[in-house]
Design a protein around this motif. Structure first.
Motif, PDB file in Angstrom:
ATOM      1  N   GLU A 254       0.825  -1.210   0.000  1.00  0.00           N
ATOM      2  CA  GLU A 254       0.000   0.000   0.000  1.00  0.00           C
ATOM      3  C   GLU A 254       0.860   1.261   0.000  1.00  0.00           C
ATOM      4  O   GLU A 254       0.599   2.221  -0.732  1.00  0.00           O
ATOM      5  CB  GLU A 254      -0.923  -0.004   1.215  1.00  0.00           C
ATOM      6  CG  GLU A 254      -2.010  -1.067   1.186  1.00  0.00           C
ATOM      7  CD  GLU A 254      -3.099  -0.755   0.162  1.00  0.00           C
ATOM      8  OE1 GLU A 254      -3.131   0.384  -0.337  1.00  0.00           O
ATOM      9  OE2 GLU A 254      -3.888  -1.665  -0.147  1.00  0.00           O
ATOM     10  N   GLU A 256       4.009   1.547  -1.007  1.00  0.00           N
ATOM     11  CA  GLU A 256       4.743   1.669  -2.266  1.00  0.00           C
ATOM     12  C   GLU A 256       3.856   2.240  -3.367  1.00  0.00           C
ATOM     13  O   GLU A 256       4.271   3.111  -4.150  1.00  0.00           O
ATOM     14  CB  GLU A 256       5.311   0.314  -2.677  1.00  0.00           C
ATOM     15  CG  GLU A 256       6.487  -0.143  -1.832  1.00  0.00           C
ATOM     16  CD  GLU A 256       6.968  -1.520  -2.247  1.00  0.00           C
ATOM     17  OE1 GLU A 256       6.361  -2.087  -3.189  1.00  0.00           O
ATOM     18  OE2 GLU A 256       7.936  -2.023  -1.627  1.00  0.00           O
ATOM     19  N   LEU A 257       2.615   1.737  -3.434  1.00  0.00           N
ATOM     20  CA  LEU A 257       1.694   2.258  -4.449  1.00  0.00           C
ATOM     21  C   LEU A 257       1.387   3.732  -4.215  1.00  0.00           C
ATOM     22  O   LEU A 257       1.286   4.529  -5.155  1.00  0.00           O
ATOM     23  CB  LEU A 257       0.401   1.434  -4.438  1.00  0.00           C
ATOM     24  CG  LEU A 257       0.506   0.009  -5.005  1.00  0.00           C
ATOM     25  CD1 LEU A 257      -0.823  -0.716  -4.834  1.00  0.00           C
ATOM     26  CD2 LEU A 257       0.879   0.062  -6.499  1.00  0.00           C
ATOM     27  N   SER A 259       3.308   5.883  -2.890  1.00  0.00           N
ATOM     28  CA  SER A 259       4.472   6.740  -3.135  1.00  0.00           C
ATOM     29  C   SER A 259       4.888   6.797  -4.592  1.00  0.00           C
ATOM     30  O   SER A 259       5.796   7.552  -4.954  1.00  0.00           O
ATOM     31  CB  SER A 259       5.651   6.233  -2.286  1.00  0.00           C
ATOM     32  OG  SER A 259       6.018   4.928  -2.684  1.00  0.00           O
ATOM     33  N   ASN A 260       4.256   6.001  -5.459  1.00  0.00           N
ATOM     34  CA  ASN A 260       4.658   5.995  -6.869  1.00  0.00           C
ATOM     35  C   ASN A 260       4.321   7.307  -7.581  1.00  0.00           C
ATOM     36  O   ASN A 260       5.094   7.786  -8.416  1.00  0.00           O
ATOM     37  CB  ASN A 260       3.986   4.821  -7.605  1.00  0.00           C
ATOM     38  CG  ASN A 260       4.656   3.495  -7.248  1.00  0.00           C
ATOM     39  OD1 ASN A 260       5.791   3.472  -6.817  1.00  0.00           O
ATOM     40  ND2 ASN A 260       3.916   2.397  -7.435  1.00  0.00           N
ATOM     41  N   LYS A 261       3.184   7.890  -7.219  1.00  0.00           N
ATOM     42  CA  LYS A 261       2.755   9.126  -7.896  1.00  0.00           C
ATOM     43  C   LYS A 261       1.823   9.896  -6.976  1.00  0.00           C
ATOM     44  O   LYS A 261       1.254   9.325  -6.034  1.00  0.00           O
ATOM     45  CB  LYS A 261       2.051   8.797  -9.205  1.00  0.00           C
ATOM     46  CG  LYS A 261       0.778   7.996  -9.033  1.00  0.00           C
ATOM     47  CD  LYS A 261       0.122   7.729 -10.373  1.00  0.00           C
ATOM     48  CE  LYS A 261      -1.184   6.935 -10.178  1.00  0.00           C
ATOM     49  NZ  LYS A 261      -1.873   6.690 -11.458  1.00  0.00           N
ATOM     50  N   ARG A 263      -1.382  11.472  -5.425  1.00  0.00           N
ATOM     51  CA  ARG A 263      -2.756  10.985  -5.424  1.00  0.00           C
ATOM     52  C   ARG A 263      -3.648  12.006  -4.740  1.00  0.00           C
ATOM     53  O   ARG A 263      -3.180  12.929  -4.067  1.00  0.00           O
ATOM     54  CB  ARG A 263      -2.851   9.637  -4.701  1.00  0.00           C
ATOM     55  CG  ARG A 263      -2.010   8.544  -5.371  1.00  0.00           C
ATOM     56  CD  ARG A 263      -2.115   7.217  -4.638  1.00  0.00           C
ATOM     57  NE  ARG A 263      -1.287   6.194  -5.267  1.00  0.00           N
ATOM     58  CZ  ARG A 263      -1.668   5.434  -6.294  1.00  0.00           C
ATOM     59  NH1 ARG A 263      -2.887   5.593  -6.806  1.00  0.00           N
ATOM     60  NH2 ARG A 263      -0.849   4.543  -6.815  1.00  0.00           N
ATOM     61  N   TYR A 268      -5.467   8.945  -0.761  1.00  0.00           N
ATOM     62  CA  TYR A 268      -4.569   8.807   0.404  1.00  0.00           C
ATOM     63  C   TYR A 268      -5.322   8.310   1.639  1.00  0.00           C
ATOM     64  O   TYR A 268      -4.805   7.507   2.431  1.00  0.00           O
ATOM     65  CB  TYR A 268      -3.886  10.143   0.707  1.00  0.00           C
ATOM     66  CG  TYR A 268      -2.685  10.416  -0.164  1.00  0.00           C
ATOM     67  CD1 TYR A 268      -1.622   9.521  -0.207  1.00  0.00           C
ATOM     68  CD2 TYR A 268      -2.619  11.570  -0.943  1.00  0.00           C
ATOM     69  CE1 TYR A 268      -0.531   9.784  -1.023  1.00  0.00           C
ATOM     70  CE2 TYR A 268      -1.530  11.827  -1.743  1.00  0.00           C
ATOM     71  CZ  TYR A 268      -0.477  10.933  -1.778  1.00  0.00           C
ATOM     72  OH  TYR A 268       0.604  11.181  -2.578  1.00  0.00           O
TER      73      TYR A 268
END
Length: 459
Positions: A254, A256-257, A259-261, A263, A268
């Motif tokens: 959760e 990692e996803l 922090s990818n882009k 949101r 969040y």
């Protein structure tokens, strides 16, 4: 010092003491017998010579010649005869008189009937003799050369036999001790080869009847418990690792996803909620593991005191409803209990609250209406607590494993859990000398019955 040597020395010492006692007894018994027999012989020889002198009227000079020409005159009996006035009537050897017959000595013979004693290695006997109205005082003395020689030979023979027997016993005792302790040496050798990697090996149990066999059997039973403990520990670590890996992986995924882009706030919030749910699951799991470890302690290390079970039930109900307001828990007393001791037990308050809370939560969690009923009944020597739900029940396949740690049956799709609660409850109830059982009707209801010995009222 090794036990083998101790046993050999002990056995040798005991046998030596017995042999020594036996040899000394024989020697002293024969010595007493020889002494008494020779005193009788002295008296008999003196009586024979006295009859020759008095009854046969043999001249004293003739008797003296016979004495002097005897082949063993040095050690033969020396006889002396006195009348009642202590006047010498006859003496075998006046010049070499061995026994000095003093008036005191003769007076003691006259009053004591018979006197026996030893003087410079010779035996002496004195006694009175009546003949034709007259009293004669007779003394006889001699050295028992033959008897003392036999006694000396007996002493030497006993000493040699004792020493030889002691050597034989020492050798045999060492051999016997080695043979008797051979099974222990075998057990020691086999036990030294057992390590954590081959706990399935066992030592030889011998004939299964003597004390050494009992030792080997007890040691094997200890290995059985150790092997079971090691296997349970391995299984426990494996299950804990699996249970911890899932929520940790979910939390990491959760984050990692997220922090990818960039949101939105709503996205969040969803990530935070899912992460919070997994974190709570980890917290619940860690608390369960800590309680499980505490319930596995030795009973002597846990503090026990008198507790009221109805109060513990109310406290467990309050804590569970605080965490899950949607649950409904009803506590029913099947009878009026006036004696406090009939609703009390000796136990640990924290552990019993955990056990009751687990059973209540289990009943609410698997009931469609999230309702659990707890009934309380006091019997003659125990309290019976029944935790009843109208839920999905337990299948016949899952029922044997319901108290197995980390086991999740077919109901895992119905509600979340980690499989610790019922296993923890079983350990807590067993720790309190109680028992727990389960009755179920698949698809209808499940009843967990807990029986705890209560405190009887004092007489």
């Amino acid at each position: 010092m090794r036990i083998r040597t101790k046993l050999a020395m002990l056995f040798t010492a005991i046998t030596a003491a017995i042999l020594l006692l036996f040899a000394v007894s024989i020697y002293l018994s024969y010595a007493d017998y020889r002494e008494d027999a020779y005193y009788k012989r002295l008296k008999q020889q003196a009586l024979t010579k006295l009859r020759l002198l008095l009854e046969a009227k043999v001249e004293p000079a003739v008797l003296n010649v016979i004495y002097q020409n005897s082949p063993n005159a040095l050690f033969q009996e020396e006889v002396a005869v006195y009348d009642s006035r202590f006047q010498l009537v006859y003496h075998d050897d006046r010049q070499g008189d061995f026994v000095k017959e003093t008036p005191g000595f003769l007076h003691s013979i006259q009053h004591h009937q018979e006197v026996q004693f030893e003087q410079r290695g010779r035996q002496v006997v004195g006694f009175p003799y009546q003949f034709q109205g007259k009293t004669y005082l007779v003394t006889a003395a001699a050295y028992d050369e033959v008897g003392l020689s036999k006694l000396e030979n007996l002493r030497i023979t006993l000493i040699i036999a004792f020493l030889l027997g002691l050597v034989i016993v020492a050798l045999l005792s060492r051999l016997v001790a080695r043979q008797l302790l051979k099974p222990i040496s075998t057990v020691v050798r086999q036990a030294s080869e057992i390590t954590a990697t081959n706990l399935d090996r066992r030592v030889e149990e011998g004939n299964g009847r003597d004390e050494l066999a009992e030792l080997a059997i007890t040691f094997n039973q200890m290995l059985d418990r150790l092997e079971h403990s090691f296997d349970a520990q391995k299984q426990f670590v494996s299950n804990v690792s699996h249970e911890l890996r899932t929520p940790l992986a979910a939390i990491a995924g959760e984050l990692e996803l997220a922090s990818n882009k960039p949101r939105t706030t709503s996205e969040y919030q969803q990530v935070i909620m899912r992460t919070l749910r997994d974190a709570r699951r980890l917290t619940h799991l860690s608390n369960g593991l800590l309680d499980l470890a505490k319930a596995s302690y030795d009973a002597s290390e846990i503090s026990f005191r008198e507790l009221r079970l109805d109060e513990l039930l109310m406290e467990a109900r309050g804590q569970l409803l605080h965490q899950h307001p949607e649950y409904r828990i009803t506590i029913v007393f099947e009878q009026e209990i006036e004696d406090d001791h009939l609703i009390s037990a000796n136990g640990n308050a924290y552990l019993l609250r955990v056990a009751f809370s687990n059973l209540m939560e289990n009943g609410c969690k698997f009931s469609p209406d999230q309702h659990c009923t707890v009934t309380v009944k006091s019997l003659s020597d125990l309290c019976r607590l029944s935790f009843i739900d109208e839920g999905i029940g337990i299948s016949d396949e899952d029922l044997p494993h319901v108290f197995t740690a980390f086991y999740r049956g077919q109901n895992r799709t119905y509600a979340d859990g980690n499989g610790i609660g019922l296993s923890l409850t079983l350990r807590i109830i067993s720790l309190h000398q109680g028992c727990i059982s389960v009755k179920t009707e698949p698809g209808q209801r499940t009843i967990f019955e807990v029986e705890l010995p209560h405190l009887k009222s004092p007489l």
